[in-house]
Design a protein around this motif. Structure first.
Motif, PDB file in Angstrom:
ATOM      1  N   ASN A  87       0.848  -1.186   0.000  1.00 57.93           N
ATOM      2  CA  ASN A  87       0.000   0.000   0.000  1.00 57.93           C
ATOM      3  C   ASN A  87       0.879   1.230   0.000  1.00 57.93           C
ATOM      4  O   ASN A  87       1.650   1.447   0.929  1.00 57.93           O
ATOM      5  CB  ASN A  87      -0.921   0.003   1.235  1.00 57.93           C
ATOM      6  N   TRP A  88       0.773   2.021  -1.081  1.00 62.80           N
ATOM      7  CA  TRP A  88       1.604   3.233  -1.185  1.00 62.80           C
ATOM      8  C   TRP A  88       0.912   4.454  -0.584  1.00 62.80           C
ATOM      9  O   TRP A  88       1.521   5.511  -0.439  1.00 62.80           O
ATOM     10  CB  TRP A  88       1.934   3.530  -2.653  1.00 62.80           C
ATOM     11  N   GLY A  89      -0.399   4.345  -0.319  1.00 59.54           N
ATOM     12  CA  GLY A  89      -1.138   5.452   0.281  1.00 59.54           C
ATOM     13  C   GLY A  89      -1.332   6.631  -0.641  1.00 59.54           C
ATOM     14  O   GLY A  89      -1.403   7.775  -0.192  1.00 59.54           O
ATOM     15  N   HIS A  90      -1.407   6.387  -1.963  1.00 63.16           N
ATOM     16  CA  HIS A  90      -1.536   7.517  -2.877  1.00 63.16           C
ATOM     17  C   HIS A  90      -3.008   7.894  -3.066  1.00 63.16           C
ATOM     18  O   HIS A  90      -3.874   7.026  -3.106  1.00 63.16           O
ATOM     19  CB  HIS A  90      -0.907   7.188  -4.236  1.00 63.16           C
ATOM     20  N   PRO A  91      -3.292   9.193  -3.177  1.00 60.83           N
ATOM     21  CA  PRO A  91      -4.663   9.620  -3.464  1.00 60.83           C
ATOM     22  C   PRO A  91      -4.965   9.372  -4.947  1.00 60.83           C
ATOM     23  O   PRO A  91      -4.033   9.330  -5.754  1.00 60.83           O
ATOM     24  CB  PRO A  91      -4.629  11.123  -3.163  1.00 60.83           C
ATOM     25  N   PRO A  92      -6.242   9.205  -5.350  1.00 57.06           N
ATOM     26  CA  PRO A  92      -7.416   9.228  -4.460  1.00 57.06           C
ATOM     27  C   PRO A  92      -7.720   7.860  -3.856  1.00 57.06           C
ATOM     28  O   PRO A  92      -8.695   7.715  -3.135  1.00 57.06           O
ATOM     29  CB  PRO A  92      -8.538   9.654  -5.422  1.00 57.06           C
ATOM     30  N   ARG A  93      -6.892   6.835  -4.160  1.00 55.98           N
ATOM     31  CA  ARG A  93      -7.137   5.480  -3.638  1.00 55.98           C
ATOM     32  C   ARG A  93      -6.133   5.181  -2.535  1.00 55.98           C
ATOM     33  O   ARG A  93      -5.129   4.492  -2.749  1.00 55.98           O
ATOM     34  CB  ARG A  93      -7.030   4.462  -4.782  1.00 55.98           C
ATOM     35  N   ASP A  95      -6.270   3.250  -0.099  1.00 53.64           N
ATOM     36  CA  ASP A  95      -6.183   1.856   0.321  1.00 53.64           C
ATOM     37  C   ASP A  95      -5.832   0.910  -0.832  1.00 53.64           C
ATOM     38  O   ASP A  95      -6.021  -0.298  -0.731  1.00 53.64           O
ATOM     39  CB  ASP A  95      -7.511   1.417   0.952  1.00 53.64           C
ATOM     40  N   ALA A  96      -5.348   1.456  -1.942  1.00 53.77           N
ATOM     41  CA  ALA A  96      -5.044   0.630  -3.120  1.00 53.77           C
ATOM     42  C   ALA A  96      -3.981  -0.420  -2.801  1.00 53.77           C
ATOM     43  O   ALA A  96      -2.999  -0.145  -2.100  1.00 53.77           O
ATOM     44  CB  ALA A  96      -4.556   1.516  -4.260  1.00 53.77           C
ATOM     45  N   ARG A  97      -4.197  -1.619  -3.307  1.00 54.75           N
ATOM     46  CA  ARG A  97      -3.235  -2.712  -3.139  1.00 54.75           C
ATOM     47  C   ARG A  97      -2.416  -2.838  -4.417  1.00 54.75           C
ATOM     48  O   ARG A  97      -2.944  -3.153  -5.487  1.00 54.75           O
ATOM     49  CB  ARG A  97      -3.976  -4.021  -2.841  1.00 54.75           C
ATOM     50  N   LEU A  98      -1.132  -2.598  -4.312  1.00 55.63           N
ATOM     51  CA  LEU A  98      -0.267  -2.563  -5.491  1.00 55.63           C
ATOM     52  C   LEU A  98       0.667  -3.770  -5.525  1.00 55.63           C
ATOM     53  O   LEU A  98       1.400  -4.021  -4.554  1.00 55.63           O
ATOM     54  CB  LEU A  98       0.567  -1.285  -5.522  1.00 55.63           C
ATOM     55  N   ILE A  99       0.629  -4.500  -6.633  1.00 62.44           N
ATOM     56  CA  ILE A  99       1.681  -5.485  -6.896  1.00 62.44           C
ATOM     57  C   ILE A  99       2.915  -4.664  -7.258  1.00 62.44           C
ATOM     58  O   ILE A  99       2.925  -3.950  -8.253  1.00 62.44           O
ATOM     59  CB  ILE A  99       1.299  -6.433  -8.040  1.00 62.44           C
ATOM     60  N   THR A 100       3.938  -4.732  -6.420  1.00 63.16           N
ATOM     61  CA  THR A 100       5.046  -3.774  -6.499  1.00 63.16           C
ATOM     62  C   THR A 100       6.317  -4.426  -7.017  1.00 63.16           C
ATOM     63  O   THR A 100       6.712  -5.502  -6.570  1.00 63.16           O
ATOM     64  CB  THR A 100       5.300  -3.151  -5.116  1.00 63.16           C
ATOM     65  N   PHE A 101       6.929  -3.731  -7.985  1.00 60.61           N
ATOM     66  CA  PHE A 101       8.185  -4.167  -8.594  1.00 60.61           C
ATOM     67  C   PHE A 101       9.254  -3.121  -8.308  1.00 60.61           C
ATOM     68  O   PHE A 101       8.970  -1.924  -8.238  1.00 60.61           O
ATOM     69  CB  PHE A 101       8.026  -4.338 -10.107  1.00 60.61           C
ATOM     70  N   GLN A 102      10.481  -3.588  -8.147  1.00 62.01           N
ATOM     71  CA  GLN A 102      11.604  -2.705  -7.838  1.00 62.01           C
ATOM     72  C   GLN A 102      12.579  -2.706  -9.001  1.00 62.01           C
ATOM     73  O   GLN A 102      12.859  -3.754  -9.592  1.00 62.01           O
ATOM     74  CB  GLN A 102      12.305  -3.187  -6.567  1.00 62.01           C
ATOM     75  N   TYR A 103      13.093  -1.511  -9.320  1.00 66.04           N
ATOM     76  CA  TYR A 103      14.104  -1.456 -10.376  1.00 66.04           C
ATOM     77  C   TYR A 103      15.352  -2.204  -9.928  1.00 66.04           C
ATOM     78  O   TYR A 103      15.776  -2.103  -8.777  1.00 66.04           O
ATOM     79  CB  TYR A 103      14.475  -0.014 -10.727  1.00 66.04           C
ATOM     80  N   GLN A 104      15.926  -2.968 -10.847  1.00 68.85           N
ATOM     81  CA  GLN A 104      17.175  -3.685 -10.576  1.00 68.85           C
ATOM     82  C   GLN A 104      18.087  -3.554 -11.787  1.00 68.85           C
ATOM     83  O   GLN A 104      17.632  -3.691 -12.927  1.00 68.85           O
ATOM     84  CB  GLN A 104      16.912  -5.168 -10.301  1.00 68.85           C
ATOM     85  N   GLY A 105      19.375  -3.257 -11.546  1.00 71.03           N
ATOM     86  CA  GLY A 105      20.335  -3.177 -12.641  1.00 71.03           C
ATOM     87  C   GLY A 105      20.347  -4.463 -13.443  1.00 71.03           C
ATOM     88  O   GLY A 105      20.206  -5.556 -12.895  1.00 71.03           O
ATOM     89  N   PHE A 106      20.518  -4.337 -14.757  1.00 71.45           N
ATOM     90  CA  PHE A 106      20.366  -5.504 -15.626  1.00 71.45           C
ATOM     91  C   PHE A 106      21.420  -6.564 -15.352  1.00 71.45           C
ATOM     92  O   PHE A 106      21.134  -7.762 -15.380  1.00 71.45           O
ATOM     93  CB  PHE A 106      20.406  -5.067 -17.089  1.00 71.45           C
ATOM     94  N   LEU A 107      22.649  -6.156 -15.077  1.00 72.61           N
ATOM     95  CA  LEU A 107      23.676  -7.151 -14.760  1.00 72.61           C
ATOM     96  C   LEU A 107      23.330  -7.898 -13.477  1.00 72.61           C
ATOM     97  O   LEU A 107      23.675  -9.073 -13.317  1.00 72.61           O
ATOM     98  CB  LEU A 107      25.049  -6.484 -14.637  1.00 72.61           C
ATOM     99  N   GLY A 108      22.625  -7.231 -12.561  1.00 76.84           N
ATOM    100  CA  GLY A 108      22.185  -7.912 -11.356  1.00 76.84           C
ATOM    101  C   GLY A 108      21.179  -9.008 -11.668  1.00 76.84           C
ATOM    102  O   GLY A 108      21.210 -10.093 -11.076  1.00 76.84           O
TER     103      GLY A 108
END
Length: 285
Positions: A87-93, A95-108
Motif C-alpha cells: 500500500n503506497w497510500g496515494h490519493p485518491p485510492r 487503500d489501493a493494493r499494489l503489486i510492487t516491482f523494484q528497479y534492478q540493474g540488468f547485470l544484477g
C-alpha cells in the motif's frame, strides 16, 4: 543514482504507478507493461514463460517505444518484490493494493555476468513473443535502458500466388510452409532448418513435377532441366539450406552448432526461392 525505484500495478483497477511509498504519485502512468522472462539462449527461450498472468511474473518490462518496421523494442526491466501486495497510500485510492516491482540493474538480473546471448520472452505460456538483447545503456537517472530486437512472428514468408500453382501442389506447399512458420516461431534452429529443407524439397519436386524426396538430387535435376547444368539462384539457395541441414547433424564435426542466424538464413532462402519462381510476392507494406 536511480530516483524512481518502484513500479506498482493496482490489483483491483490495473492502473500503473511509478514512484515509491515515500514519493507518492498522484496519478497513474500511461505506460505499457508486459510480463517478461530473461533467458541465456534461444533454445531455452522457445519453451516460453511458465506463467499465465502478469501479476505472478517475477519480472515485468516497461516499454518506452516499439518500432514495428525494425522490430526494435526499448524499455526497462523491473523485479517483483517479496512482500505483496503493498500500500503506497496515494490519493485518491489511499487503500489501493499494489503489486510492487523494484528497479534492478540488468547485470544484477543476469547474476553479474553478461552471457554471449540474452533472450527475452514477453507474455504468457499460452501466447508469447521472443526477443534478443542488442545493447543496454544507463540513462540520466541511472536506469539501464534495454534495446531488444524482436523475433518476427508474422510476415517473414511472402504471400503465395495461388492462381499460379495447381490445387494439389498448393495443398502440399501450404502444409510445408506452415511447418516452416510454426517452427520459426517456436522451434530451435536445427528444427527450423530441417523444416526449410523439407519445404524446398516440396518446392523443387513441384517445379520438376516429380516426387523425389532427396533435395540434393532435385537440385541436380533442376539445374539440368532449367539452366544447362549451371547453378541458378533457386538451386544455390537450396544447396545452402542443404548444407546447413548437414551441419546441424551431430555426425557433422568441425563446425560450431547452428544458431538462430543460420535458421533465419534458411527461412530467407525459402522466401527467395518462392519469389524467384514467381510463385509468391511480398505483401505491400
Amino acid at each position: 543514482m536511480v530516483f524512481l525505484k518502484n513500479l506498482g500495478i493496482d490489483q483491483d483497477t490495473g492502473d500503473i504507478y511509478i514512484g515509491s511509498s515515500d514519493r507518492r504519485p498522484d496519478q497513474p502512468q500511461q505506460v505499457s507493461v508486459f510480463p517478461v522472462k530473461v533467458w541465456g539462449e534461444l533454445a531455452d527461450a522457445i519453451s516460453g514463460p511458465e506463467i499465465d498472468a502478469s501479476f505472478i511474473s517475477d519480472y515485468v518490462f516497461q516499454e518506452l517505444s516499439f518500432d514495428p518496421v525494425s522490430q526494435i523494442r526499448r524499455g526497462y526491466v523491473w523485479r517483483k518484490m517479496d512482500s505483496q501486495p503493498q500500500n503506497w497510500g496515494h490519493p485518491p485510492r489511499q487503500d489501493a493494493r499494489l503489486i510492487t516491482f523494484q528497479y534492478q540493474g540488468f547485470l544484477g538480473i543476469l547474476g553479474g555476468k553478461l552471457p554471449t546471448q540474452v533472450m527475452f520472452t514477453f507474455g504468457s505460456q499460452s501466447n508469447f513473443t521472443i526477443g534478443e538483447l542488442v545493447h543496454f545503456e544507463p540513462d540520466a537517472i541511472g536506469q539501464e535502458l534495454l534495446t531488444i530486437k524482436m523475433r518476427p512472428q508474422f510476415g517473414f514468408l511472402p504471400r503465395l500466388k495461388k492462381s499460379e500453382i495447381d490445387e494439389d501442389d498448393l495443398r502440399r506447399l501450404e502444409t510445408a510452409l506452415n511447418n516452416v512458420s510454426m517452427g520459426h516461431r517456436s522451434s530451435p534452429p536445427a528444427s527450423v532448418i530441417d523444416r526449410c529443407r523439407d519445404a524446398l524439397t516440396v518446392v523443387l519436386s513441384i517445379a520438376l513435377n516429380i516426387r523425389d524426396k532427396d533435395l540434393g538430387e532435385l537440385i541436380k535435376k533442376y539445374d539440368a532441366s532449367f539452366n544447362n547444368n549451371q547453378r541458378t539462384v533457386v538451386t544455390n539457395l537450396a544447396h545452402t539450406v542443404s548444407r546447413l541441414h548437414a551441419r546441424a547433424k551431430p555426425a557433422e564435426s568441425g563446425y560450431p552448432p547452428v544458431s538462430d542466424r543460420q535458421a533465419e538464413l534458411a527461412v530467407g532462402a525459402v522466401a527467395e526461392v518462392l519469389i524467384s519462381l514467381r510463385w509468391a510476392e511480398w505483401a505491400p507494406s
